[in-house]
Design a protein around this motif. Structure first.
Motif: not given
Lengths: 247, 247
Positions: B202-208
């Protein structure tokens, strides 16, 4: 430093040094399908004294004799133990920092050398130790026979490889089985991991690391002049295969 | 599930669920410069009862009053605590699995909703809680005023934001300062992390996720109708800023 890693590539060595200096415990391993996980063992295991090794490793260590090559020596636990038992030991590792740590801990002869660069200049050996799951350094179906033959060429008569591995099929994680399928589809052995170690700003290059069942280990050995004569395991995926040099 | 993550993107929720079911302890966070690390806190902190929260969070929690919005509620520790103290609490999180876990643990009103989708349909609030370092969800110089104004638009008179953050300049790691330089060069705030959480497959989308000093938090607040009236900290990089709605 022939064949050593560049600084930022030496993620394993940095991990080992951080453990020595700050007690960091966590090793992060990334697989080329995006799967990422923390090692079940990690730095504490790389520094463990003999009495804390897993049982199969302690048992199989009795089979070491004569002059020993410790392949992928890391922080030096095997070299240190066998030195103490009176063996002449040479340790090799691709990681310059790990070799420095092993030396600092008292390993007498450890060298920065990738396993693929092994040659006669190290002399001949009676025992090759590949602990942890370092049989994995044979890589896969292509490199394994080549590397095992190279070990054979610097092995004395009756020499042994004491080869730790992890049986990749002893898992109930569907993500691992999906990876096996992916590997077969692209012509690789099911347990032929393509991984890298990451640690802070450090990442090793991607490398192949084979998880083999005892059957697979036996076949690879047989194709290169070795025979699997014993498997030491205790109902876990982790085991040690003992390979003996065929005459 | 409006705005929720797809299954393989819900790395945070999977992590939280794995902790609940198997006790997994490790959160892996990857930064867009390749730096990777394990969270200093991680799952045990996300489940911690009030008495185990860090001191600055316990102190600042006294400032919560009235109807509360728990932004980035995760496994629900803040919502559960404030419910117990008699507050009406709404929790929101972008992670469907985390929301499910919070609900299972007894949080009465938790919803899958990214902070960017907040609107008047949730009603008005007296307190907004952004714990952990969830002030980071304001993202950066562009999103922060927009989001803080949106919170203002659903804030009652005298409302507060109890905003946890991490002062990015309180570090001695040169890799972090190098990242600050990189960020400034590309027009971002120094502590404006671009990250993703990874967990197994699992990997979240990239986020700030913004790490702001108290000064930076104060400036961002002032640009959007809030005033930083208090900083609760105990000599650590972690602190809570208390923002009060300007009339």
């Amino acid at each position: 430093m022939r064949g050593g890693l560049r600084e930022r590539e030496d993620a394993y060595g940095r991990l080992v040094l951080d453990h020595l200096e700050h007690g960091g415990q966590i090793e992060i391993v990334e697989r080329d399908d995006g799967f990422i996980a923390v090692s079940r063992l990690g730095p504490p295991a790389y520094f463990a004294p003999f009495r804390q090794w897993p049982k199969h490793e302690r048992t199989a260590m009795r089979l070491a004799r004569g002059r020993v090559l410790d392949i992928g020596c890391g922080a030096g636990r095997v070299a240190l133990h066998l030195q103490e038992r009176g063996h002449e030991v040479v340790g090799i590792d691709v990681s310059p920092l790990a070799v420095r740590v092993a030396r600092k801990r008292g390993a007498r002869d450890v060298r920065v050398l990738p396993v693929t660069k092994l040659d006669r200049r190290l002399g001949r050996f009676d025992t090759f130790v590949m602990y942890g799951s370092n049989f994995g350094l044979v890589g896969g179906r292509r490199r394994a026979p080549w590397l095992l033959r190279r070990l054979r060429s610097i092995a004395n008569d009756g020499a042994r490889i004491v080869a730790g591995s992890t049986n990749p099929y002893m898992t109930d994680n569907p993500d691992h089985f999906a990876y096996h399928r992916l590997n077969r589809k692209r012509g690789r052995m099911a347990g032929q991991l393509r991984i890298r170690i990451r640690h802070g700003a450090y990442a090793t290059p991607w490398f192949d690391y084979l998880l083999a069942s005892p059957e697979e280990m036996g076949e690879l050995a047989a194709s290169a002049g070795w025979e699997l004569i014993r498997v030491v395991e205790h109902g876990e995926p982790f085991y040690v295969g003992v390979l003996e040099r065929l005459v």
